[in-house]
Scaffold this active site. Sequence first.
Site, PDB file in Angstrom:
ATOM      1  N   CYS A   1      -1.285   6.889 -27.167  1.00 30.85           N
ATOM      2  CA  CYS A   1      -0.892   7.013 -25.718  1.00 30.85           C
ATOM      3  C   CYS A   1       0.386   6.293 -25.493  1.00 30.85           C
ATOM      4  O   CYS A   1       1.020   6.091 -26.341  1.00 30.85           O
ATOM      5  CB  CYS A   1      -2.115   6.320 -24.897  1.00 30.85           C
TER       6      CYS A   1
ATOM      7  N   HIS B   1       0.878  -1.198   0.150  1.00 32.38           N
ATOM      8  CA  HIS B   1       0.069  -0.114   0.131  1.00 32.38           C
ATOM      9  C   HIS B   1       0.840   1.262   0.003  1.00 32.38           C
ATOM     10  O   HIS B   1       0.516   2.326  -0.891  1.00 32.38           O
ATOM     11  CB  HIS B   1      -0.818  -0.017   1.283  1.00 32.38           C
TER      12      HIS B   1
HETATM   13  C1  PEP Z   1       1.363   1.306 -23.933  1.00 36.48           C
HETATM   14  O1  PEP Z   1       1.777   0.003 -24.059  1.00 36.48           O
HETATM   15  O2  PEP Z   1       1.883   1.874 -24.621  1.00 36.48           O
HETATM   16  C2  PEP Z   1       0.386   1.453 -23.336  1.00 36.48           C
HETATM   17  C3  PEP Z   1      -0.213   2.679 -23.319  1.00 36.48           C
HETATM   18  O3  PEP Z   1      -0.058   0.548 -22.334  1.00 36.48           O
HETATM   19  P1  PEP Z   1       0.382   0.294 -20.984  1.00 36.48           P
HETATM   20  O4  PEP Z   1       1.635   1.027 -20.739  1.00 36.48           O
HETATM   21  O5  PEP Z   1      -0.642   0.053 -19.859  1.00 36.48           O
HETATM   22  O6  PEP Z   1       1.216  -1.250 -21.147  1.00 36.48           O
END
Ligand code: PEP
Length: 542
Positions: A501, A204
Amino acid sequence: MINIKTETRLKGIKLSEGIAVARVCLFNDDRHSNLPVYQVKDAGKEAEKQRIRKAIKLSVAKVENIIKDVEARVGLSESKIFVAQKMLLEDSTVHNEFFDDIDRNGYNAEAAVTRILDRYESKLLEVDNEYIKARATDIGEIKRRLLDVLTEINPSFQCVGTENCQRGKNKIVVAKELTPGLTVSIDTAFTKGFITEHGGKLSHAAILARSLGIPAVSGIKNIHSLVTCGTEILVNGHSGEIIINPTDHTVSEFKSRYRDLKQDFTLVSPVKGITVMANINKAQDTDEALSMKAEGIGLYRTEFEFLVRGHLLSEDEQFLCYSQVLKTMEGLPVYFRLLDIGGDKGADFFDLPEEENPYLGFRGSRLLAKRTDLFRTQARALAKASLQGEVSVMYPMIIDLEQFLNLRVAFEQEIANITHGKINHGVMFEVPSACLQAREILEHADFASIGTNDLIQYLFAVDRNNEHVAYDFTPERKVFWNVLKIVADAAKETRKPLSICGETASNPEYLKRIIDIGIKQLSVSPRHISAVRNRYKELKKK
Ligand code: PEP
Ligand code: MG
């Protein structure tokens, strides 16, 4: 005490990301090592019991204050750690065991508390389950709280007033174990980092340190004998390394190496031309996303809701999280990534198989196809939440069209009898095989997002978590951009929304290349939103 004078690098376990350079403040872990142990008789026994009742009352009051504070500073789910401690403190079975020990064995209050809670702690440590083991920390913390009140010791730092002693200011806290109480009782404005001997990633305390944004490294054996009050230390929460007495050269090298990670907290409003959304891990993170004027949630890593709580979430529990996010975001897009577990995101409660190579085993969508229990529950929760606002579901680690279609159909079948709102089905492009057939996949998907973290890992066969091969974990190579271009061109041809992302999107240095290949929608951690928008403004001026 060795008290190292030259630059020394030690490797531990990374608990919370970030870089910090500051001077050591030693936490007084051993303050209960010489407690008075004595025998009591008759009326003395009642007096000892009364001392324990009083200590419990005061400790409960302290924990109640912490609960309120953590709720305000970190979030409701994190405050639950302390709610659990309060429940244990108020547990009458435990109280009776203290009183029994006094009645039968004639021990004083301090000895009874130590004996009973040590017994609980060692029982939990014997269990072969990382989560249960981590709960032993809570027992240890309750014991220390009670003993602090009984002995009137203030759990303070061992400031010795040497030339470099910071007297509690701008400090790296060095402790045997990072406990939840220690993590939040420390003034976060002055605590730059944590170094501990013990404490796992799932503890935690590690979760709290991450929520507070304080770099932390654990697993540094004998740290107390290597440093003293005021020793300068660099904590690298990205790699799990600490550097005792770093030279000026090392510090400046680190500062420039991690310049891109410097946080830009100034608020920059949305700019015309790009859309910057936020990556979040928990429902409460939407507050930070909105405070940075995120134009939606481009990646909600739903598995973290499970990891933070340490158990599987029921359909109702998931519904509450998902509908809270939709309500808070008030109509802005929200991309819910389906549970992406496996690899480094395992936990005993997921009951995953033992694997030689989990990064190439049961992960992401491959795991969802097998674990219909997890998949169906999440699909139903999302469908019910979609009455609060449009839901965009992202399938993680998709490898080809067939895998995506099978899961999409299974999702739609599962929710066929549920009244629901609009649901879009999208793909995460993070496995090279899927990127190479992006057009085919996008024809059947409603939208997509590129996950650069895993894409780099699988494109270059380089472990994203291994600092020894970190030099190969880079978006710099041309072939990486060629692959992104394949996906971007496919999105353009099929007129499907595409975002990016993953950490490459968070780094403003790469914004020009991202835009040049035709991606105008990014999702980054809330702290990087302003930096990305500022970079875009600079690019437009040129
Ligand atoms: C990625 O793989 O770029 C992604 C956004 O997912 P994670 O970092 O959660 O694996
Ligand atoms: Mg990924």
